[in-house]
Structure formats: C-alpha cells, structure tokens
Design a protein around this motif. Structure first.
Motif, PDB file in Angstrom:
ATOM      1  N   ARG A   8      23.636  -7.141   4.746  1.00  0.00           N
ATOM      2  CA  ARG A   8      24.913  -7.798   5.022  1.00  0.00           C
ATOM      3  C   ARG A   8      25.888  -6.782   5.609  1.00  0.00           C
ATOM      4  O   ARG A   8      25.903  -5.616   5.205  1.00  0.00           O
ATOM      5  N   ARG A  27      25.020 -18.403  -7.776  1.00  0.00           N
ATOM      6  CA  ARG A  27      24.306 -19.566  -7.244  1.00  0.00           C
ATOM      7  C   ARG A  27      22.794 -19.401  -7.344  1.00  0.00           C
ATOM      8  O   ARG A  27      22.099 -20.256  -7.867  1.00  0.00           O
ATOM      9  N   GLY A  54      30.308 -16.675  -2.795  1.00  0.00           N
ATOM     10  CA  GLY A  54      31.246 -15.642  -3.214  1.00  0.00           C
ATOM     11  C   GLY A  54      30.567 -14.324  -3.558  1.00  0.00           C
ATOM     12  O   GLY A  54      31.010 -13.610  -4.450  1.00  0.00           O
ATOM     13  N   SER A  55      29.521 -14.000  -2.822  1.00  0.00           N
ATOM     14  CA  SER A  55      28.796 -12.753  -3.122  1.00  0.00           C
ATOM     15  C   SER A  55      29.518 -11.548  -2.547  1.00  0.00           C
ATOM     16  O   SER A  55      29.365 -10.441  -3.028  1.00  0.00           O
ATOM     17  N   PHE A 110      16.190  -9.262   9.436  1.00  0.00           N
ATOM     18  CA  PHE A 110      17.378  -9.055   8.603  1.00  0.00           C
ATOM     19  C   PHE A 110      17.483  -7.579   8.229  1.00  0.00           C
ATOM     20  O   PHE A 110      16.493  -6.970   7.802  1.00  0.00           O
ATOM     21  N   ALA A 146      18.293 -15.146  -0.093  1.00  0.00           N
ATOM     22  CA  ALA A 146      18.129 -13.688  -0.072  1.00  0.00           C
ATOM     23  C   ALA A 146      16.696 -13.432   0.403  1.00  0.00           C
ATOM     24  O   ALA A 146      15.867 -14.349   0.397  1.00  0.00           O
ATOM     25  N   GLY A 193      19.716 -18.979   6.406  1.00  0.00           N
ATOM     26  CA  GLY A 193      20.899 -19.737   6.795  1.00  0.00           C
ATOM     27  C   GLY A 193      22.022 -19.395   5.844  1.00  0.00           C
ATOM     28  O   GLY A 193      21.913 -18.465   5.040  1.00  0.00           O
ATOM     29  N   THR A 203      31.141 -21.297  -0.435  1.00  0.00           N
ATOM     30  CA  THR A 203      30.132 -20.239  -0.327  1.00  0.00           C
ATOM     31  C   THR A 203      29.932 -19.643  -1.719  1.00  0.00           C
ATOM     32  O   THR A 203      30.716 -19.919  -2.638  1.00  0.00           O
ATOM     33  N   LEU A 224      12.761 -12.789   9.596  1.00  0.00           N
ATOM     34  CA  LEU A 224      13.292 -14.119   9.257  1.00  0.00           C
ATOM     35  C   LEU A 224      12.643 -15.206  10.099  1.00  0.00           C
ATOM     36  O   LEU A 224      12.989 -16.378   9.968  1.00  0.00           O
ATOM     37  N   ASP A 263      25.847 -11.028   8.743  1.00  0.00           N
ATOM     38  CA  ASP A 263      24.584 -10.351   8.437  1.00  0.00           C
ATOM     39  C   ASP A 263      24.221  -9.458   9.614  1.00  0.00           C
ATOM     40  O   ASP A 263      24.532  -9.784  10.762  1.00  0.00           O
TER      41      ASP A 263
HETATM   42  N1  LIG Z   1      15.975 -16.228   3.929  1.00  0.00           N
HETATM   43  C1  LIG Z   1      16.935 -15.333   3.768  1.00  0.00           C
HETATM   44  N2  LIG Z   1      16.656 -14.036   3.876  1.00  0.00           N
HETATM   45  C2  LIG Z   1      17.644 -13.114   3.730  1.00  0.00           C
HETATM   46  N3  LIG Z   1      18.928 -13.399   3.429  1.00  0.00           N
HETATM   47  C3  LIG Z   1      19.260 -14.682   3.322  1.00  0.00           C
HETATM   48  C4  LIG Z   1      18.296 -15.717   3.482  1.00  0.00           C
HETATM   49  N4  LIG Z   1      18.938 -16.889   3.324  1.00  0.00           N
HETATM   50  C5  LIG Z   1      20.238 -16.597   3.087  1.00  0.00           C
HETATM   51  N5  LIG Z   1      20.437 -15.280   3.072  1.00  0.00           N
HETATM   52  C6  LIG Z   1      21.710 -14.584   2.810  1.00  0.00           C
HETATM   53  O1  LIG Z   1      22.624 -15.485   2.209  1.00  0.00           O
HETATM   54  C7  LIG Z   1      23.829 -15.561   2.986  1.00  0.00           C
HETATM   55  C8  LIG Z   1      24.463 -16.915   2.845  1.00  0.00           C
HETATM   56  O2  LIG Z   1      24.841 -17.103   1.524  1.00  0.00           O
HETATM   57  P1  LIG Z   1      25.894 -18.178   1.051  1.00  0.00           P
HETATM   58  O3  LIG Z   1      26.216 -19.119   2.123  1.00  0.00           O
HETATM   59  O4  LIG Z   1      25.367 -18.718  -0.213  1.00  0.00           O
HETATM   60  O5  LIG Z   1      27.198 -17.459   0.678  1.00  0.00           O
HETATM   61  P2  LIG Z   1      27.611 -15.977   0.829  1.00  0.00           P
HETATM   62  O6  LIG Z   1      27.657 -15.648   2.288  1.00  0.00           O
HETATM   63  O7  LIG Z   1      26.731 -15.146  -0.029  1.00  0.00           O
HETATM   64  O8  LIG Z   1      29.052 -16.053   0.217  1.00  0.00           O
HETATM   65  P3  LIG Z   1      30.316 -15.194   0.579  1.00  0.00           P
HETATM   66  O9  LIG Z   1      30.538 -15.359   2.060  1.00  0.00           O
HETATM   67  O10 LIG Z   1      31.347 -15.892  -0.254  1.00  0.00           O
HETATM   68  O11 LIG Z   1      30.009 -13.809   0.173  1.00  0.00           O
HETATM   69  C9  LIG Z   1      23.374 -15.221   4.375  1.00  0.00           C
HETATM   70  O12 LIG Z   1      24.444 -14.819   5.190  1.00  0.00           O
HETATM   71  C10 LIG Z   1      22.360 -14.114   4.092  1.00  0.00           C
HETATM   72  O13 LIG Z   1      22.998 -12.890   3.850  1.00  0.00           O
END
Ligand SMILES: Nc1ncnc2c1ncn2[C@@H]1O[C@H](COP(=O)(O)OP(=O)(O)OP(=O)(O)O)[C@@H](O)[C@H]1O
Length: 553
Positions: free
Chosen positions: A424, A516, A169-170, A421, A283, A308, A167, A338, A409
């Motif tokens: 988070r 990323r 790592g946010s 959405f 995002a 996703g 992932t 979304l 989320d």
């Molecule tokens: N179209 C979108 N609109 C809004 N948010 C989105 C969208 N696509 C993805 N996201 C956000 O990105 C997240 C997924 O990100 P990713 O799998 O890259 O890792 P991460 O969850 O940020 O990492 P970590 O769990 O390590 O913090 C989703 O849970 C959501 O919060």
C-alpha cells in the motif's frame, strides 16, 4: 441476465424456482418464503416512512432477517449504510454521524449499543428492532397477496443509489463510499461468470455483504454460525461442519480465515470435496497459505484471489494455478501477482505521489515493470467519498468524461499485462536510499521456518526512515528459537539488494489487524509500537530483549 433491477432479479428467481432454498441457517428458507418475508418487511418499512433514498443502518447478523431487511430496502430503493460492526464503538459513531442515517434497524444488542454510544444521535428518527419474534414497531403488517409482485414498487434503475459502504479503515478513518446499482453489476457478473455462482450453488461467505449476492444469482446462501465482528475467533470446525452439512459449493473467506481453515483441515487430512470454487479478497494470499488451501480442495476445484476495493470491486482475479506458478517470484521479492484486469477495467500504473492530480496525462505513466500507483477506470468505480473532498481529491483524476480511481496501492504491470501488488502506498517505507515496498519484502521473510507473518514498517520521519521488520512468530516459539529466527532473517536480508539495509528485527506477539477481514496488518499501528520499542531498547542497550506487546510468543 444481470440487470440493475436487483429486486427484480430476486423476483425472477422466485418465479422460476419458488421451492428452491434461498437461505440456510438452522432452518431452510425457500425463495417463496423469503419473498413473503421481504414483502412483509417492505410493507412495514414503508409504513414507517422508508422511501427511495432513505439512508438506513442495518445491524442484523446474517440470516433470513438480514436478507429480508436488505431486499426490502432494495425494493423500496432505500440506501443501506454498510459499516463494519466490529469497529470500535467511537469509530462507528463517527461513521454514522457522517452518514446521517434516518433509520436504524438492529437486533436488541445493536439498539442497546446505539443508545449507549450515541450511534446516529441527531439523525436517526426511526429505530426498528429485529427480535426473535420479528416485531416491527410492535405491529405485524398485512401480507400482499402475490409475494414478490407487489405493483407499488418501481423497478430499480442503474443510477439509483444502492448503498453507502464504508472502507475498512486500515490506513486511516473509514471513508463512506456511495455505490450506485450500476457500480455493483461488475461484481455480480464476476461472481456469476468466473466463480460460476448461479441457481443451485450453495454459497457460504464469511463477509456478509458478499453473502447478499447469492439470492440475486439464484443461489442458496449458507449462513455460518460465526460472529462477523470477530472473524479472528471464528472456529474452523464450525465452518467445516457447515460446508459439509450443507454441501457448500462456493466459499468466500478472507485470506487469514481461509488459512486458518486450511491449517485445520491439513492437521486432520480433510478434503472438503463439495467445494468447487473458493474466493478470497482483501489482502494477498501468501504462497504458503495457497498451498495449504489447495490441500483441502479436490483437484478440479479452483481458488481465486480477487483484487479490488470498496471504491472499485473487482479489478482483477487470479486463479490458484497462476498464483502457484508465480509463487517463487513472490517469495524472492517480486510482489504478489493479481492476475489480468477484468474486461471493462482499464488498469494503468502512474508515478508515485502523495499529492492530488487534477487531470489525466499519459506523462503520469511509469515504464512497464516500474513500481507506481495502480489506477483503475471501470464501471465499478464508485461516486466520490461522502463529505470528504480532500480524500476524493487524492483518490480521483479526471480523464475527459471518465474518472480514474487511484487505488492507493503500489504495483507493476508485467510484459503479459498482469498486475503485481507491491504494497500500500501509505505503508511504503521511505529511506535515504529509496523506498521499500511491503509486499516486495515481507514474502521473502515469511518463508523462514517459525515465522507466522512479518510486517515491514518505517521508524522516523520520511524520507529518512529506518526500515524495521516486525515478526509475529508461530505460536509457542521459545526465546532460543526467536534468536535463531532473527539470525536467519538478518542473513536472508543480506542476500537481496533491496533488503540488505535491514538491521532491525522486532518480535511482536499478535499483530493488530483490520476489523473487516482480519487479514490486513495495521502497519501504522505497528510502526508507532516499533518506534517506542526501539527507543526503549536503545536506552537499555539490550537489543535482544525483543518482547512484543505483552511479551513475545
Ligand atoms: N486480492 C488482493 N490482494 C492484495 N491486496 C488486496 C486484495 N484485495 C484487496 N486488497 C487490498 O485491500 C484494499 C481495499 O480494502 P478496503 O476497501 O476494504 O478498505 P481499505 O482501503 O483497507 O480502507 P482504508 O482506505 O479506510 O484504509 C486494496 O486497496 C488492497 O490494498
């Protein structure tokens, strides 16, 4: 038809269209040439002991070499470890210590970093350098006679492990997500069905793992001359040039980069008329950014925001028409739409909790329209996290023979079944008067002229946090302008019941973002900064000196 035999998919395109271009960089590589590269590479890797299941780190920039390595690993049913090359070296070392790869394939710079930072020390038994002359351990393997048809390779099966993806790592350290081939099929089907990526499409993706999908669908992958470790520095001029020169029809870029491209085009009144489809993910795409993106597209082209996560991709998509139609609601605090869940994805919203939930019960569900945590059951949901039982317990709920994934989320489902959405879960601000959701608050303030973006953060201990709005102003904003922006923001806060308690606005020069996509604000980093800043301001009793990290812009 898209099947789990991914190497077989590639071979199918090779047989049907050997002369078609599979990859375009400075040179064009046809499917036939790619198949030969893959054969050579697979043979060489096999000689070094790479087998089904061998975990292999690949740090090679996008281009024919990366395609050759990845598809050779696919053919051998080995498991690429996908980790963001832009992570700080120490974090990358931790990921690799956990993933314990046996093989490390990288360009000389990556090999140098491996030695210096100890990446994979203790597990890597073979390191292979991909160099300008493509030397594989100093030797060149024999070529099989019929490219792509070497009978020693078994076809891949749906349950084979396809990759181990980290992932971004946010919200904490990156977590290892084991993905089987069957978990990847919904994404390939979405790209093929909704985005119409197929034979003849030229696709440019600034996120390398998505670029790998293009040859599986018979499309041409166009590799831009940008550094995937530093997308924030990617030049829009380079992208525009690549899109035009190669007649790119499908573009994937994360929201922040897409917006930079849009601003660049807007300033020059450019329309990128080869583009038929633009995809973004990672995002929310803000309403203002969406407007700008539509400005560089011809009227028939569509932009989609795909929702996703690494653990489950995709969940839903929304087209630009519907996004534009819901923009007013977003700007007044309803969150970001979304779209409807994809076929096969069951999305349910449950009451917010930070505790593990062992078993599914319908009692977990919230009433429609109420904010809760988004959960997904779908064929795309990955295996449990690698070596992280605690994180897995927080992210999974058993539901009979199915697994429910908690997205982490927050959101709602509307009367039309569309998902919205709200932000988070880990970034919600917990005040004495209830929780504040980042995506219900920030879009309201992002509409103020002079504001580049905002971040809602909580200072102090939950559940009595102080909500603070951190503002990244447009570049070159003067002190007087900042005072005006602050006054506007505070006045706007009073107009909405859910933001009326906001008293603190801080300016920050440049938000910390995820490595990323450079699109997710790292709010917990900003929250720590804001706490420090407020304390300093309180001490100095000088609340107007709101210079951000190193001074406001
Ligand atoms: N179209 C979108 N609109 C809004 N948010 C989105 C969208 N696509 C993805 N996201 C956000 O990105 C997240 C997924 O990100 P990713 O799998 O890259 O890792 P991460 O969850 O940020 O990492 P970590 O769990 O390590 O913090 C989703 O849970 C959501 O919060």
């Amino acid at each position: 038809m898209i099947t789990a035999d991914l190497a077989g998919l590639l071979d199918g395109h090779l047989r049907r269209r050997p002369e078609a271009v599979a990859c375009r960089t400075a040179v064009a590589v046809t499917y036939e040439e790619l198949a030969r590269l893959v054969d050579d590479t697979a043979a060489a890797l096999r000689r070094t002991g790479v087998r089904a299941g061998t975990r292999t780190v690949v740090l090679v920039p996008p281009g024919p070499d990366l395609l050759a390595v990845v598809f050779a690993l696919l053919r051998l049913r080995a498991v690429p470890v996908v980790v963001d090359p832009g992570l700080p070296p120490g974090q990358l070392r931790s990921c690799l210590a956990e993933a314990a790869p046996e093989v490390f394939i990288g360009i000389p710079l990556a090999q140098f970093a491996r030695v210096v930072f100890g990446w994979g020390r203790g597990s890597v038994r073979t390191s292979i350098t991909v160099g300008p002359r493509r030397l594989w351990l100093g030797t060149r393997p024999h070529r099989p006679r019929t490219p792509g048809c070497d009978p020693v390779y078994e076809p891949g099966r749906a349950d084979d492990m396809a990759l181990l993806a980290y992932t971004s790592g946010s919200t904490g350290p990156p977590k290892g997500v084991p993905l089987r081939r069957r978990h990847l099929l919904p994404l390939l089907r979405m790209l093929s069905d909704s985005a119409a990526i197929g034979p003849g499409t030229r696709m440019l993706s600034t996120f390398p793992p998505f670029a790998m999908a293009a040859p599986l669908l018979g499309a041409t992958v166009v590799c831009p001359d940008i550094d995937p470790r530093r997308l924030d520095r990617a030049s829009p001029a380079v992208l525009v040039d690549d899109i035009r020169r190669h007649g790119v029809g499908a573009l994937f870029a994360a929201p922040a980069l897409l917006d930079r491209l849009a601003r660049y085009c807007l300033a020059r009144e450019l329309v990128l008329d080869s583009l038929n489809v633009v995809l973004t993910a990672g995002a929310p795409l803000s309403p203002a950014a969406l407007d700008r993106v539509r400005g560089f597209l011809k009227p028939q082209a569509v932009a989609y925001s795909v929702y996703g996560a690494t653990e489950c991709m995709p969940v839903s998509t929304i087209g630009c028409g519907e996004l534009a139609a819901t923009a007013a609601a977003t700007n007044s605090g309803a969150g970001t739409c979304l779209g409807s869940p994809l076929e096969d994805a069951q999305v349910r919203v449950i009451a917010v909790s930070d505790e593990p939930i062992d078993r599914w019960s319908d009692d977990l569900l919230v009433a429609p329209g109420t904010v809760g945590e988004i959960t997904v059951t779908s064929p795309a949901v990955s295996d449990p996290y690698l070596h992280r039982p605690d994180a897995t317990a927080l992210a999974r709920i058993a539901d009979g023979d199915q697994v429910v994934h908690r997205m982490g989320d927050l959101g709602t489902i509307d009367a039309q079944g569309r998902l919205w959405f709200a932000g988070r879960k880990a970034e919600r601000v917990r005040t004495e008067h209830g929780d504040w959701y980042t995506d219900h608050v920030e879009p309201i303030f992002n509409t103020v002229p002079g504001v580049h973006r905002t971040a809602l953060v909580g200072v102090g201990a939950a559940p009595a946090q102080r909500p603070v709005l951190v503002v990244e102003p447009d570049h070159g904003t003067s002190r007087r302008e900042r005072a005006r922006i602050r006054a506007d923001l505070l006045a706007l806060a009073q107009q909405q019941p859910h933001t009326a308690g906001l008293d603190d606005v801080l300016f920050h020069r440049h938000f910390p973002m995820d490595v990323r996509h450079h699109s997710k604000i790292r709010r917990h980093v900003l929250a720590a900064w804001a706490a420090h800043r407020l304390k300093a301001n309180d001490r100095r009793a000088h609340p107007d000196d709101l210079s951000g990290d190193g001074g406001a812009r």
